[in-house]
Design an enzyme around this catalytic site. Structure first.
Site, PDB file in Angstrom:
ATOM      1  CB  THR A 185     107.127  53.443   6.610  1.00 53.90           C
ATOM      2  OG1 THR A 185     107.032  52.685   7.831  1.00 53.90           O
ATOM      3  CG2 THR A 185     108.031  54.643   6.806  1.00 53.90           C
TER       4      THR A 185
ATOM      5  CG  ASN B 257     110.451  46.964   9.713  1.00 52.93           C
ATOM      6  OD1 ASN B 257     110.712  47.203  10.882  1.00 52.93           O
ATOM      7  ND2 ASN B 257     109.306  47.306   9.161  1.00 52.93           N
TER       8      ASN B 257
ATOM      9  NE  ARG C 155      99.133  44.661   5.088  1.00 57.48           N
ATOM     10  CZ  ARG C 155      97.882  44.830   5.486  1.00 57.48           C
ATOM     11  NH1 ARG C 155      96.945  45.105   4.602  1.00 57.48           N
ATOM     12  NH2 ARG C 155      97.547  44.739   6.755  1.00 57.48           N
ATOM     13  CG  ASP C 156     105.907  49.217   7.843  1.00 60.37           C
ATOM     14  OD1 ASP C 156     106.109  50.191   7.079  1.00 60.37           O
ATOM     15  OD2 ASP C 156     106.042  49.289   9.082  1.00 60.37           O
ATOM     16  CG  LEU C 157     109.331  44.652   3.179  1.00 62.42           C
ATOM     17  CD1 LEU C 157     109.371  44.066   1.783  1.00 62.42           C
ATOM     18  CD2 LEU C 157     110.269  43.898   4.105  1.00 62.42           C
TER      19      LEU C 157
END
Length: 173
Positions: free
Chosen positions: A55, A20, A14-16
């Site tokens: 993001t 990261n 949910r935040d690639l």
């Protein structure tokens, strides 16, 4: 491969985003920061419906609309496509002045062809990237593994399985 491994175990990242994905001394990539990760089979909602997580520049349209209950592997596939777009072009898929405008762009605008920003991007590689970035989750690759298999086909000179979206299939802007 790392995202496919997580997905097989029921985990959505949910935040690639580029920051990261870490590289070791041999340039081997590792996915990091599972702080917003969620088990796919977990019905417990820590966040309220409509709350946006992630993001904005790299999130999927369904994330940008706050549809947290509807997130699937397809959401991480979109984010992987956003990272690929950034690698190919040096730009985020969408540009906006604020986070709110960015989320609106992610939810509503079509991604430009990477070749429009970098003419040296191979057409088949651009096709793979754009398949990841389809607005409708059902039009994206079915898994991170499917992305990897098509990238491997491209690297070895075999025909890719992704196909270009015709102007008839592309939603109106």
């Amino acid at each position: 491969e790392a995202m496919h491994h997580a997905h097989q175990r029921g985990i959505l990242h949910r935040d690639l985003k580029p920051s990261n994905i870490l590289l070791d001394a041999e340039a081997e990539p590792y996915v990091a920061d599972f702080g917003l990760a969620k088990r796919m089979d977990d019905d417990v909602q820590v966040t309220a419906t409509g709350q946006v997580l992630g993001t904005p520049a790299y999130m999927s349209p369904e994330q940008a609309r706050g549809q947290n209950r509807d997130l699937t592997v397809a959401s991480d596939v979109f984010s992987l496509g956003s990272v690929m777009f950034h690698l190919l072009t040096g730009h985020q898929p969408f540009e906006a002045a604020s986070s709110l405008e960015m989320m609106q762009a992610v939810a509503e605008q079509e991604v430009p062809n990477p070749r429009s920003l970098n003419r040296y991007v191979d057409p088949d590689l651009a096709t793979i990237c754009l398949k990841c970035l389809a607005k409708e989750p059902a039009r994206r690759f079915s898994s991170a593994d499917a992305i990897g298999r098509d990238l491997e086909r491209w690297l070895t000179g075999k025909p890719i399985l992704a196909r270009r979206v015709s102007s008839v299939e592309r939603p109106p802007a």
